[in-house]
Design a protein around this motif. Structure first.
Motif, PDB file in Angstrom:
ATOM      1  N   VAL A  36       0.707  -1.236   0.071  1.00 47.79           N
ATOM      2  CA  VAL A  36      -0.152   0.338   0.320  1.00 47.79           C
ATOM      3  C   VAL A  36       0.838   1.603   0.294  1.00 47.79           C
ATOM      4  N   CYS A  37       2.006   1.113   0.969  1.00 46.03           N
ATOM      5  CA  CYS A  37       2.662   2.591   0.575  1.00 46.03           C
ATOM      6  C   CYS A  37       3.995   2.611  -0.810  1.00 46.03           C
ATOM      7  N   HIS A  39       2.199   1.598  -3.748  1.00 45.54           N
ATOM      8  CA  HIS A  39       1.393   2.043  -3.904  1.00 45.54           C
ATOM      9  C   HIS A  39       1.175   3.734  -4.352  1.00 45.54           C
ATOM     10  N   SER A  40       0.766   4.006  -2.464  1.00 37.13           N
ATOM     11  CA  SER A  40       1.005   6.155  -2.875  1.00 37.13           C
ATOM     12  C   SER A  40       2.649   6.178  -3.031  1.00 37.13           C
ATOM     13  N   LEU A 169      -7.623   1.609  -2.290  1.00 39.26           N
ATOM     14  CA  LEU A 169      -5.824   2.009  -2.940  1.00 39.26           C
ATOM     15  C   LEU A 169      -6.315   3.523  -2.559  1.00 39.26           C
ATOM     16  N   SER A 172      -6.604   5.061   0.468  1.00 41.78           N
ATOM     17  CA  SER A 172      -5.562   4.538   1.443  1.00 41.78           C
ATOM     18  C   SER A 172      -4.705   6.014   0.943  1.00 41.78           C
ATOM     19  N   ARG A 173      -4.258   6.067  -0.085  1.00 46.37           N
ATOM     20  CA  ARG A 173      -3.269   6.463   0.131  1.00 46.37           C
ATOM     21  C   ARG A 173      -3.344   7.995  -0.046  1.00 46.37           C
TER      22      ARG A 173
END
Length: 325
Positions: A36-37, A39-40, A169, A172-173
């Motif tokens: 997830v990080c 992706h950010s 996603l 989350s970002r």
């Protein structure tokens, strides 16, 4: 170079029958968090509205790598990566990108359709954590939290079919961008607690409080232990950082060594410590970030409103520690 010595093969870790299933499941959760990080990081790098795309990418990307592979990397290499990760925040090069949020009309429409059922996903996380802690203790509450997140995601999809993986996603970002580097504070403070314990801070505290606690007086020991948890949490900003030091310095020699139930004392010591979280600006992600997000003029407004709750709850939990010890 020695910095690259000591790699652990992930396949060996996950195939090792001597490693508990709970540890393997937790590692999978960390890998997902790392993804997830990352992706950010990629989204911020490609976001033309982000004023510091490179710095934001470095911070979130390195954090993602550490979360995904921290167990498998040599400690020295992990340390170097963490130092690199701290550079963008130091130079204020971690910025929020373009936030993709639904329109006000869409939000109101869905709120009317879903109603109070919107609380089911959040509720399911807590229920799952409690279930795993009580019914499947071999896996533990943290695994229960992870399972609860999956259940809540499925519930959100069931409540609104517009919820796709892309939506999760994106949100989350957006949340990571809003919190920024402060998201690291709980982990860093917990690590700091372990460092303090290894450095012998607990022993120093034990020497300081020993004259204040009569020999064999568990009640006074519990009061000093609980108040120490609150004060040290206020200094550290997180009860996880405080409990290791205070348990070594006060909890064990003056409470547990006298026969107190370690399950009751440990549980309540942690929760009483979190009363200190409600009363300190050091808990920035709880007490300072909301002020910034809501644009409140008084930066201590959250803390001032929480004092009336924190103090009575603290006293109540100290009483519970004394009664059930």
């Amino acid at each position: 170079m020695r910095i690259f010595e000591g790699f652990i093969n992930p396949v060996t870790f996950f195939s090792n029958p001597e490693i508990a299933t709970s540890a393997k499941l937790l590692e999978i959760m960390f890998i997902i968090m790392g993804l997830v990080c990352i992706h950010s990081a990629i989204r911020n790098l490609t976001d033309k509205e982000n004023k510091s795309p490179v710095g934001s990418c470095i911070f979130w990307g390195v954090l993602g790598i550490v979360l995904m592979f921290g167990r498998f990397l040599p400690s020295a290499l992990s340390g170097v990566l963490i130092v690199i990760m701290t550079l963008p925040p130091i130079f204020k090069r971690v910025k929020a990108g373009r936030a993709e949020v639904p329109s006000e009309e869409y939000t109101k429409k869905k709120a009317e359709q879903i109603g109070l059922k919107i609380f089911i996903p959040a509720f399911s996380i807590g229920v799952s954590a409690i279930f795993f802690a009580l019914v499947v203790p071999s896996l533990g509450a943290l695994v229960g939290v992870g399972v609860g997140v999956v259940i809540s995601a499925v519930t959100l999809i069931a409540l609104n079919h517009d919820n796709k993986p892309k939506v999760f996603l994106g949100d989350s970002r957006r949340m990571l961008d809003v919190i920024g580097p402060l998201c690291m504070l709980p982990m860093l403070l917990a690590s700091l607690g372990a460092v303090f314990t290894a450095a012998g801070v607990g022993d120093v505290i034990a020497e300081l409080v020993a004259p204040l606690i009569p020999d064999g007086n568990m009640t006074i020991g519990i009061i000093v232990y609980a108040l120490g948890m609150v004060l040290f949490t206020m200094i550290m900003g997180n009860a996880f950082a405080a409990i290791t030091v205070m348990t070594v310095g006060i909890g064990y020699p003056f409470v547990l060594a006298l026969g107190a139930d370690p399950v009751v004392i440990g549980m309540l010591a942690l929760t009483v410590g979190f009363c200190g979280t409600l009363m300190t600006p050091m808990a920035a992600n709880f007490n300072i970030v909301p002020v910034a997000m809501l644009d409140i003029k008084d930066k201590y407004a959250v803390i001032k409103n929480q004092l009336a709750i924190a103090v009575p709850v603290m006293l109540f939990q100290i009483i519970l520690m004394i009664i059930f010890s």
